[in-house]
Design a protein around this motif. Structure first.
Motif, PDB file in Angstrom:
ATOM      1  N   THR A  58      61.077   3.614  41.305  1.00 43.84           N
ATOM      2  CA  THR A  58      61.804   3.504  42.430  1.00 43.84           C
ATOM      3  C   THR A  58      61.890   4.742  43.122  1.00 43.84           C
ATOM      4  OG1 THR A  58      63.072   2.241  40.794  1.00 43.84           O
ATOM      5  CG2 THR A  58      64.412   3.308  42.671  1.00 43.84           C
TER       6      THR A  58
ATOM      7  N   ASN B 147      64.657  -3.635  45.338  1.00 42.81           N
ATOM      8  CA  ASN B 147      65.486  -2.548  44.729  1.00 42.81           C
ATOM      9  C   ASN B 147      64.874  -1.252  44.973  1.00 42.81           C
ATOM     10  OD1 ASN B 147      67.543  -4.431  43.823  1.00 42.81           O
ATOM     11  ND2 ASN B 147      66.223  -4.724  42.125  1.00 42.81           N
ATOM     12  N   CYS B 148      64.295  -0.981  45.990  1.00 45.74           N
ATOM     13  CA  CYS B 148      63.713   0.139  46.571  1.00 45.74           C
ATOM     14  C   CYS B 148      62.557   0.824  45.511  1.00 45.74           C
ATOM     15  CB  CYS B 148      64.460   1.494  47.024  1.00 45.74           C
ATOM     16  SG  CYS B 148      65.454   1.082  48.364  1.00 45.74           S
ATOM     17  N   THR B 149      61.861  -0.302  44.871  1.00 42.18           N
ATOM     18  CA  THR B 149      61.074   0.108  43.837  1.00 42.18           C
ATOM     19  C   THR B 149      59.450  -0.222  44.478  1.00 42.18           C
ATOM     20  OG1 THR B 149      62.393  -0.556  42.160  1.00 42.18           O
ATOM     21  CG2 THR B 149      60.149  -0.548  41.566  1.00 42.18           C
TER      22      THR B 149
ATOM     23  N   GLU C   7      64.829  -3.246  50.065  1.00 41.62           N
ATOM     24  CA  GLU C   7      65.964  -3.732  49.368  1.00 41.62           C
ATOM     25  C   GLU C   7      65.766  -5.077  48.582  1.00 41.62           C
ATOM     26  OE1 GLU C   7      69.030  -3.882  52.414  1.00 41.62           O
ATOM     27  OE2 GLU C   7      69.128  -1.527  52.380  1.00 41.62           O
TER      28      GLU C   7
END
Length: 84
Positions: free
Chosen positions: A20, A11-13, A8
């Protein structure tokens, strides 16, 4: 929860390819591989997609990234900032 927080935070990248993903699709990569003495601590673990994590294996992350993606100064700096 620890693994989720790392994913997280980015940002889930995937830190390597920049794509992503859904939370469950990301893995946690040891920047300095455990086979080379890397520890399982937050400053050595980053979110990576399965494809990047498997491809990198136990290679040095900077050498691998350069071979795989060419120069990516923004991504490299983000990794360096996190692991420092």
């Amino acid at each position: 929860l620890w693994r989720r927080a790392i994913k997280e935070q980015f940002n889930c990248t995937c830190v390597y390819c920049g794509e992503t993903y859904e939370l469950s699709e990301l893995t946690i990569d040891h920047v300095r591989p455990r086979s080379r003495g890397g520890e399982t601590i937050s400053t050595n673990c980053l979110p990576a997609c399965v494809k990047c994590n498997q491809s990198k294996g136990s290679e040095d992350w900077q050498d691998w990234m350069l071979k795989r993606f060419g120069l990516q100064p923004e991504r490299e700096q983000r990794i360096l900032n996190y692991i420092s």
